[in-house]
Enzyme design. Structure first.
Site, PDB file in Angstrom:
ATOM      1  N   HIS A  17     -38.632-141.517 -69.229  1.00  0.00           N
ATOM      2  CA  HIS A  17     -39.416-140.766 -68.228  1.00  0.00           C
ATOM      3  C   HIS A  17     -39.011-139.291 -68.240  1.00  0.00           C
ATOM      4  O   HIS A  17     -38.428-138.778 -67.292  1.00  0.00           O
ATOM      5  CB  HIS A  17     -39.192-141.373 -66.840  1.00  0.00           C
ATOM      6  CG  HIS A  17     -40.101-140.812 -65.788  1.00  0.00           C
ATOM      7  ND1 HIS A  17     -40.873-141.594 -64.961  1.00  0.00           N
ATOM      8  CD2 HIS A  17     -40.371-139.537 -65.413  1.00  0.00           C
ATOM      9  CE1 HIS A  17     -41.568-140.833 -64.143  1.00  0.00           C
ATOM     10  NE2 HIS A  17     -41.273-139.569 -64.388  1.00  0.00           N
ATOM     11  N   ARG A 107     -52.394-129.540 -72.929  1.00  0.00           N
ATOM     12  CA  ARG A 107     -52.724-128.253 -72.323  1.00  0.00           C
ATOM     13  C   ARG A 107     -53.252-127.328 -73.418  1.00  0.00           C
ATOM     14  O   ARG A 107     -52.570-127.113 -74.433  1.00  0.00           O
ATOM     15  CB  ARG A 107     -51.414-127.708 -71.736  1.00  0.00           C
ATOM     16  CG  ARG A 107     -51.461-126.394 -71.054  1.00  0.00           C
ATOM     17  CD  ARG A 107     -50.264-126.288 -70.113  1.00  0.00           C
ATOM     18  NE  ARG A 107     -48.963-126.343 -70.750  1.00  0.00           N
ATOM     19  CZ  ARG A 107     -48.291-125.269 -71.199  1.00  0.00           C
ATOM     20  NH1 ARG A 107     -48.816-124.079 -71.061  1.00  0.00           N
ATOM     21  NH2 ARG A 107     -47.099-125.409 -71.761  1.00  0.00           N
ATOM     22  N   GLY A 177     -48.326-135.765 -61.700  1.00  0.00           N
ATOM     23  CA  GLY A 177     -48.850-134.662 -60.900  1.00  0.00           C
ATOM     24  C   GLY A 177     -48.465-134.763 -59.435  1.00  0.00           C
ATOM     25  O   GLY A 177     -47.876-135.750 -58.996  1.00  0.00           O
ATOM     26  N   GLU A 209     -44.138-142.060 -55.071  1.00  0.00           N
ATOM     27  CA  GLU A 209     -43.122-141.023 -55.194  1.00  0.00           C
ATOM     28  C   GLU A 209     -42.891-140.309 -53.865  1.00  0.00           C
ATOM     29  O   GLU A 209     -41.801-139.843 -53.559  1.00  0.00           O
ATOM     30  CB  GLU A 209     -43.717-140.048 -56.189  1.00  0.00           C
ATOM     31  CG  GLU A 209     -42.835-139.140 -56.859  1.00  0.00           C
ATOM     32  CD  GLU A 209     -43.683-138.361 -57.843  1.00  0.00           C
ATOM     33  OE1 GLU A 209     -44.864-138.693 -58.063  1.00  0.00           O
ATOM     34  OE2 GLU A 209     -43.138-137.396 -58.375  1.00  0.00           O
TER      35      GLU A 209
HETATM   36  P1  IMP Z   1     -45.764-131.231 -68.851  1.00  0.00           P
HETATM   37  O1  IMP Z   1     -46.733-132.339 -68.578  1.00  0.00           O
HETATM   38  O2  IMP Z   1     -45.003-131.368 -70.120  1.00  0.00           O
HETATM   39  O3  IMP Z   1     -46.428-129.893 -68.741  1.00  0.00           O
HETATM   40  O4  IMP Z   1     -44.645-131.317 -67.701  1.00  0.00           O
HETATM   41  C1  IMP Z   1     -44.823-130.793 -66.419  1.00  0.00           C
HETATM   42  C2  IMP Z   1     -45.792-131.600 -65.589  1.00  0.00           C
HETATM   43  O5  IMP Z   1     -45.251-132.892 -65.361  1.00  0.00           O
HETATM   44  C3  IMP Z   1     -46.004-131.029 -64.182  1.00  0.00           C
HETATM   45  O6  IMP Z   1     -47.059-130.137 -64.133  1.00  0.00           O
HETATM   46  C4  IMP Z   1     -46.320-132.266 -63.346  1.00  0.00           C
HETATM   47  O7  IMP Z   1     -47.685-132.535 -63.332  1.00  0.00           O
HETATM   48  C5  IMP Z   1     -45.630-133.372 -64.094  1.00  0.00           C
HETATM   49  N1  IMP Z   1     -44.422-133.792 -63.380  1.00  0.00           N
HETATM   50  C6  IMP Z   1     -43.161-133.405 -63.574  1.00  0.00           C
HETATM   51  N2  IMP Z   1     -42.331-134.008 -62.705  1.00  0.00           N
HETATM   52  C7  IMP Z   1     -43.094-134.794 -61.952  1.00  0.00           C
HETATM   53  C8  IMP Z   1     -42.822-135.678 -60.884  1.00  0.00           C
HETATM   54  O8  IMP Z   1     -41.710-135.852 -60.407  1.00  0.00           O
HETATM   55  N3  IMP Z   1     -43.899-136.324 -60.364  1.00  0.00           N
HETATM   56  C9  IMP Z   1     -45.154-136.159 -60.831  1.00  0.00           C
HETATM   57  N4  IMP Z   1     -45.442-135.342 -61.836  1.00  0.00           N
HETATM   58  C10 IMP Z   1     -44.431-134.675 -62.377  1.00  0.00           C
HETATM   59 ZN    ZN Z   2     -42.116-137.941 -63.440  1.00  0.00          ZN
END
Ligand code: IMP
Ligand code: ZN
Length: 353
Positions: A17, A107, A177, A209
């Site tokens: 995770h 992205r 998210g 969460e």
């Molecule tokens: P990425 O998807 O690699 O850009 O990582 C960052 C994204 O992961 C953030 O914009 C969130 O949407 C998601 N994210 C990171 N930590 C959490 C969490 O604890 N809960 C839900 N989403 C998370």
């Molecule tokens: Zn997470």
């Protein structure tokens, strides 16, 4: 042997995770910033000022904007994406992680002319490059995330990317998210289609969460999408807990430091729900790191606790012996999305109790 005798860094570990952008260390973000500053490509503040080293007290309100208003503006081209991905892989390998499922929300990077598909491609190429050039035992697979804010069209786009890269390194799909965003019902058909048309793809969902995303209605809806694993698993009533157990062999991705530092649970480590779940036969608990960026366990970059420390924490606060720790890690092999061959490799690598 006492718990103190375990070398948690040397212990071969599984991380399931880890959000890519949340796992970038602040030092690495600083290096990206320095280069961009020198090249006249950024007006952003130095990451070490924006997110000072040692600051891990982000909560759910301050955490999510950090990505959209800062990290995504810094990691906005192919060079930065490769550089930060390599750094994340090196950090996990140095911490003794031997199998990593990295998740990321596809992205597009318009200023660099990168589409979402190319974003995924660059990450997969970087993983391949790391594995070829590095002697570490780390093997990495990718999970693509749907953000709760996504429209149905955007969510379907993520599913198409899973289809495109299935068998080429993408092994799962996630729902992540800001838990304050919803409702999530409109996304159901995408996960149902994933289950129906891509049976080899694992499904993992952020689950209860926050209180806002922990209503019985939402949780039963999420379970109806038939996830293989769920993340965080905090605000569950008895009915939902029973339902989770009834599904059998569900993976629970638990993030101790992140939950404690972000105030997502009441009390300290000893009141974490790890204590409630780790001995439950019907489920498989897998610990997750909190990065050194602002988040850690779930987002090591942010919350700043490597996976080795998470194992040390459960040993300390819940009295796990060396044998308990080894069985916990070994049990996690069953819920990886990386396939039977990878499971065999891990059974040969991970310490037996
Ligand atoms: P990425 O998807 O690699 O850009 O990582 C960052 C994204 O992961 C953030 O914009 C969130 O949407 C998601 N994210 C990171 N930590 C959490 C969490 O604890 N809960 C839900 N989403 C998370
Ligand atoms: Zn997470």
């Amino acid at each position: 042997m006492t718990v103190d005798a375990v070398d948690y860094k040397a212990l071969p570990k599984i991380e399931l995770h880890a959000h890519l952008s949340g796992s970038i260390s602040r030092q690495c973000l600083h290096e990206v910033w320095l280069k961009k500053k020198e090249d006249g490509e950024t007006d952003l503040q130095d990451p070490l000022i924006e997110m000072p080293l040692g600051k891990h007290d982000y909560d759910l309100k301050t955490f999510f904007p950090l990505f959209s208003s800062y990290i995504y503006h810094l990691v906005n081209d192919t060079w930065a994406l490769r550089y930060t991905t390599l750094s994340v892989l090196s950090d996990f390998a140095a911490d003794g992680v031997v199998y990593l499922e990295l998740r990321t929300t596809p992205r597009a990077m318009p200023s660099a002319g990168l589409t979402k598909s190319q974003y995924v491609q660059v990450i997969l190429e970087t993983i391949a490059e790391f594995e070829q050039s590095n002697t570490a035992s780390l093997r990495t697979k990718l999970i693509l995330s749907i953000d709760r804010r996504n429209t149905l069209r955007e969510a379907n786009e993520v599913l198409s990317l899973c289809r495109q890269f299935s068998g080429k390194g993408v092994v799962g799909i996630d729902l992540c998210g800001d838990p304050a965003r919803g409702p999530i019902d409109i996304l159901g058909p995408v996960f149902e289609e994933a289950k129906r048309t891509l049976p080899e793809l694992g499904i993992t969902l952020h689950f209860a969460e926050a209180e806002a995303s922990g209503t019985e209605e939402e949780l039963l809806t999420l379970l109806s999408w038939r996830p293989d694993r769920i993340g965080h698993v905090i605000h569950l009533n008895e009915r939902v807990k029973e339902e989770v157990k009834r599904r059998g062999w569900m993976g629970l991705e638990l993030c101790l430091s992140c939950n404690v530092h972000a105030g997502m649970i009441c009390g300290g480590f000893e009141s974490h729900h790890f204590g409630e779940w780790w001995k439950v036969e019907e489920t498989v608990v897998v610990l997750s790191a909190s990065p050194t960026s602002p988040f850690s366990t779930d987002d090591v970059g942010v919350f700043g606790s490597p996976l080795s420390n998470e194992y040390a924490l459960v040993a300390k606060h819940f009295g796990l012996t060396r044998a308990d720790i080894c069985s916990l890690v070994r049990k996690g092999i069953d819920v990886i999305f990386g396939g039977d061959e990878e499971k065999e490799r891990l059974r040969g690598l991970i310490w037996s109790a």
